[in-house]
Every structure is written in structure tokens, then in C-alpha cells.
Design an enzyme around this catalytic site. Structure first.
Site, short mmCIF file in Angstrom:
data_model
loop_
_atom_site.label_atom_id
_atom_site.label_comp_id
_atom_site.label_asym_id
_atom_site.label_seq_id
_atom_site.Cartn_x
_atom_site.Cartn_y
_atom_site.Cartn_z
N ASP A 149 0.83 -1.21 0.00
CA ASP A 149 0.00 0.00 0.00
C ASP A 149 0.86 1.26 0.00
O ASP A 149 0.39 2.33 0.36
CB ASP A 149 -0.95 0.01 1.21
CG ASP A 149 -0.22 -0.12 2.54
OD1 ASP A 149 1.02 -0.27 2.54
OD2 ASP A 149 -0.90 -0.06 3.58
N LYS A 196 4.10 1.94 16.09
CA LYS A 196 2.99 2.84 16.47
C LYS A 196 3.13 3.37 17.91
O LYS A 196 2.28 3.13 18.76
CB LYS A 196 1.64 2.13 16.28
CG LYS A 196 1.57 1.34 14.96
CD LYS A 196 0.42 1.68 14.07
CE LYS A 196 0.65 1.25 12.65
NZ LYS A 196 0.47 -0.13 12.29
N ASP A 241 1.56 6.14 2.29
CA ASP A 241 0.83 4.89 2.54
C ASP A 241 -0.63 5.21 2.27
O ASP A 241 -1.20 6.09 2.93
CB ASP A 241 1.07 4.49 4.01
CG ASP A 241 0.25 3.30 4.44
OD1 ASP A 241 -0.82 3.03 3.85
OD2 ASP A 241 0.64 2.64 5.42
N1 GDD Z 1 -0.09 -11.54 2.97
C1 GDD Z 1 -0.37 -10.81 4.03
N2 GDD Z 1 -0.75 -11.42 5.19
N3 GDD Z 1 -0.27 -9.47 3.94
C2 GDD Z 1 -0.54 -8.73 5.05
C3 GDD Z 1 -0.95 -9.30 6.26
C4 GDD Z 1 -1.06 -10.73 6.33
O1 GDD Z 1 -1.42 -11.32 7.34
N4 GDD Z 1 -1.17 -8.31 7.16
C5 GDD Z 1 -0.89 -7.15 6.51
N5 GDD Z 1 -0.53 -7.39 5.23
C6 GDD Z 1 -0.15 -6.43 4.21
C7 GDD Z 1 -1.20 -5.34 3.99
O2 GDD Z 1 -2.05 -5.71 2.92
C8 GDD Z 1 -0.33 -4.14 3.64
O3 GDD Z 1 -0.07 -4.07 2.24
C9 GDD Z 1 0.98 -4.39 4.35
O4 GDD Z 1 0.99 -5.77 4.72
C10 GDD Z 1 1.16 -3.53 5.60
O5 GDD Z 1 0.01 -3.66 6.42
P1 GDD Z 1 -0.77 -2.39 6.99
O6 GDD Z 1 -1.92 -2.89 7.75
O7 GDD Z 1 -1.00 -1.41 5.91
O8 GDD Z 1 0.31 -1.86 8.03
P2 GDD Z 1 0.48 -0.37 8.57
O9 GDD Z 1 0.39 0.61 7.47
O10 GDD Z 1 -0.41 -0.19 9.74
O11 GDD Z 1 1.98 -0.43 9.16
C11 GDD Z 1 3.02 -0.95 8.38
O12 GDD Z 1 3.42 -0.02 7.36
C12 GDD Z 1 3.97 1.21 7.85
C13 GDD Z 1 4.35 2.05 6.63
O13 GDD Z 1 3.22 2.39 5.94
C14 GDD Z 1 4.21 -1.26 9.30
O14 GDD Z 1 5.16 -1.97 8.53
C15 GDD Z 1 4.84 0.02 9.88
O15 GDD Z 1 6.01 -0.30 10.60
C16 GDD Z 1 5.20 0.96 8.73
O16 GDD Z 1 5.72 2.20 9.24
MG MG Z 2 -0.26 0.52 5.52
#
Ligand code: GDD
Ligand code: MG
Length: 363
Positions: A106, A157, A217
Site C-alpha cells: 500500500d 505505532k 501509505d
Molecule cells: N499476505 C499478508 N498477510 N499481507 C498482510 C498481512 C497478512 O497477514 N497483514 C498485513 N498485510 C499487508 C497489507 O495488505 C499491507 O499491504 C501491508 O501488509 C502492511 O500492512 P498495513 O496494515 O497497511 O500496516 P500499517 O500501514 O499499519 O503499518 C506498516 O506499514 C507502515 C508504513 O506504511 C508497518 O510496517 C509500519 O512499521 C510501517 O511504518
Molecule cells: Mg499501511
């Protein structure tokens, strides 16, 4: 070079847009988000792409197939239940080379991937994490480093006042495949909470690669719109965009604009749309295919998906409207409203700011 994309999440913060459309497929300037990501990866010399899927997996594979028309080779790996970010990579281990990129599915960025790879190699790192500065780190993973860029601590977070730096995990990693030894198979396991802290505890070489490249993001409605407004205004880069000349409106095939209608600012309108008499469109606005804007309607700073009807004298500002929805005559739809797919908004309705309307409902 090879990349694994994490695209299995449910996209909860982007609901109701992600109730029927997986986050990786939401339209950005009328093309699925992943198409932009594939084109970015191909530009940077990455054509071997492994996708880890879980939520609504079929839509991605049926749209892109093997990826040959986009100049990439796609491999799909399914999870029966979500394995978390690192668990998903472990689950795809058999397809992975000794060294590969991982991307949160994303993130839209201009990051220079070849330069990041050179940095990783020079340091002999086991893992390199791209970092980006943000104004409020509390929604992300904060990464603390020493003066040589070696990662010291990872805090996912944190509360805003507890964040010690505004540099956050940008969701792009380079990994040596051997780090997957520390990920248990078929177990929910996260990079952020589990694998990175484990590697640090074992004193493995984990490096941070900071850059101020464009980065966003798209995981919330506000950021989802922001990316498109940025692209319309020339921030960030994409090779996929309907023609827009000098920041002025770009209209797709067979779309028509009534001579008494007005269009101002950065506007993209898809194919087969009609903008009726005295309607006003004030950019930034992105409109998909097959939309009809009826007489006297006004749309400002909004993102409209496909086959949407905007009724006579309706007024939309700062909102998102999902595909196959219709907005009744004289409605007003305010800031931050997100209307899911297949919604009918009756005549004269006022949707107050921030309201979310679930797919296939009537209001
Ligand atoms: N295959 C798979 N399986 N993908 C997953 C899973 C899972 O169980 N859980 C999450 N994802 C994918 C989501 O589809 C997304 O593309 C990506 O992993 C990150 O998940 P998010 O839910 O968007 O995480 P976030 O935005 O809260 O936090 C993450 O991204 C931040 C940067 O945007 C973390 O990595 C943070 O540390 C980081 O700063
Ligand atoms: Mg994200």
C-alpha cells in the site's frame, strides 16, 4: 531483481472502499494501485514479483494473470488465514531468491531501489529497512538508528510524545533469505513486532536506508485521496495517467462536456462520461469511467469511481464515491464522506462530514 509484495491485509482503515475491492486494487488515477506499483518496480529493474494474498485474493489474479502484458512475471501465494507480514514471506519461501525486496502493498514511492540495493550490499546487511520522515510518526513503525545507520530499536505505532525520531519504517525492505530461519512456519508473525526485534536481539546487521523520496501509505481515505491530488499536481511520479496538458483537464474517450459546464484545475475524467449543462467541476478531481454528472451539479476536490450518477444540483466536496453509486437530486455530500460501492443516496439528502456509507445500501 526480485520483490515480494504483501497484499493480504483487509484494509480496515480504508473501509467501506475495501469491503468489495481489495486495497491493492483501489483505483489511483483510474488504474488499480498495483498497476502503478508494478510499473515502478519494472522501471527499477524488478520483474520477478511474488504476491502474498489472503483477503479477496481472486480479484488480483484474475485481473493481472501472469503479468506478461505489464512486462513482469507474477507468482501468487495464498494464505488460508492471515500469517502476518513476516509469516506471509515465510509462507512464500520456496519462491524466493537469496536476496530480495519486500514491499508493503500500500506504499507509493519514488525510492531509488538500485541505490538501496547498493547500500545493502556494501554493508553486508542481513536486512535493510527503508526509512522516510513523516510529520506524525504515531501511525507507523519508528526506527531508531546509530550514527552509522545501524538499527538500534524498532517501536511500532508509539504514542506521539514517545517517538524519539520522525523517521519511520517506509515498508520497503531488502532481506537475505537466511533471516527467514527466525520465522516459524504457519504461524502469525510480524516484521514489526517479531522478526526485526529478534534480529536486533541476535545482534544481526540490520541497516536503515533513509531517503526523502516521495512516499505515501494509501491506507486511509485521506491519504488515498492525497496521493491522487499529489500526482495530479506533479508530485510523485507515475507513467500511468490519462493525458493532462499543463495541469488542465484530461478527458477519456467518448466523454462529453456540455458547453455551459465548467471545469477548472487538475481534473481527470475517464471514458464514456457526460458532464451536463451548468455542472461545475473544480479540481483536483478524479472521475472514473461511465459517470454522469447531471445539470447544475458541482463537484470539488473529490475522487469518484466508475459508473456513478451525480444528480441534478447535487453538491460534492472533499469526498469519495465508490462505483455504481448514485447521488440524488439536490444532495450535499461533505468533507471526508466515503460512499461505498452500489449505494443509492436519495434526493435531497445531506451527508454530514466524515460519514461512511456501507456498500449496497440506501440512504
Ligand atoms: N499476505 C499478508 N498477510 N499481507 C498482510 C498481512 C497478512 O497477514 N497483514 C498485513 N498485510 C499487508 C497489507 O495488505 C499491507 O499491504 C501491508 O501488509 C502492511 O500492512 P498495513 O496494515 O497497511 O500496516 P500499517 O500501514 O499499519 O503499518 C506498516 O506499514 C507502515 C508504513 O506504511 C508497518 O510496517 C509500519 O512499521 C510501517 O511504518
Ligand atoms: Mg499501511
Amino acid at each position: 531483481m526480485q520483490a515480494l509484495l504483501l497484499v493480504g491485509g483487509e484494509g480496515t482503515r480504508l473501509r467501506p472502499l475495501t469491503c468489495k475491492t481489495v486495497k491493492a486494487m483501489v483505483p489511483i488515477l483510474n488504474r488499480p494501485f498495483l498497476e502503478h506499483l508494478f510499473s515502478y518496480l519494472a522501471r527499477h529493474g524488478i520483474d520477478d514479483i511474488v504476491l502474498t494474498l489472503c483477503y479477496l485474493p481472486d480479484s488480483i489474479e484474475s485481473y493481472f494473470g501472469h503479468g506478461s502484458s505489464l512486462g513482469v512475471r507474477l507468482t501468487y501465494v495464498m494464505e488460508e488465514s492471515p500469517l502476518g507480514t513476516a509469516g506471509a514471506v515465510k509462507n512464500a519461501e520456496r519462491y524466493l531468491e537469496d536476496r530480495f525486496f519486500v514491499f508493503n502493498g500500500d506504499i507509493f514511492t519514488d525510492l531509488d531501489l538500485r541505490a538501496m540495493m547498493a547500500f545493502h550490499r556494501e554493508r553486508g546487511a542481513k536486512a535493510t529497512i527503508a526509512l522516510t520522515p513523516v510529520e506524525d510518526p504515531s501511525a507507523y513503525g519508528v526506527v531508531e538508528t546509530d550514527s552509522h545507520g545501524r538499527v538500534k530499536r524498532f517501536v511500532e505505532k508509539p504514542k506521539r510524545e514517545e517517538a524519539t525520531t520522525n523517521l519511520i519504517n517506509a515498508g520497503t525492505y531488502i532481506l537475505e533469505r537466511e533471516v527467514l530461519r527466525d520465522v516459524p512456519p504457519n504461524t502469525r508473525f510480524m516484521f514489526e513486532h517479531h522478526l526485526f526485534p529478534t534480529l536486533l536481539q541476535k545482534d544481526q546487521l540490520v541497516y536503515a536506508y533513509s531517503s526523502d523520496a516521495y512516499w505515501i501509505d494509501i491506507g486511509t481515505p485521506q491519504k488515498y485521496c492525497q496521493l491522487q491530488y499529489d500526482l495530479l499536481q506533479g508530485k510523485g511520479r507515475t507513467s500511468l495517467c490519462s493525458p493532462m496538458v499543463d495541469g488542465r483537464a484530461g478527458f477519456g474517450a467518448r466523454s462529453s462536456l456540455h458547453p455551459t459546464a465548467s471545469v477548472e484545475g487538475a481534473v481527470i475524467v475517464g471514458d464514456d462520461c457526460s458532464i451536463g449543462p451548468h455542472a461545475r467541476i473544480r479540481g483536483p478531481v478524479v472521475m472514473g469511467n461511465g459517470c454522469r454528472v447531471l445539470a447544475g451539479a458541482a463537484i470539488e476536490k473529490s475522487v469518484i469511481w466508475n459508473n456513478v450518477v451525480v444528480g441534478r444540483n447535487a453538491w460534492l466536496e472533499g469526498c469519495i464515491v465508490g462505483s455504481n453509486s448514485s447521488i440524488g437530486e439536490g444532495c450535499s455530500v461533505g468533507q471526508g464522506v466515503v460512499i461505498g460501492e452500489g449505494v443509492t443516496v436519495g434526493d435531497g439528502i445531506r451527508l454530514e462530514p466524515g460519514r461512511k456509507v456501507w456498500p449496497d445500501t440506501r440512504v
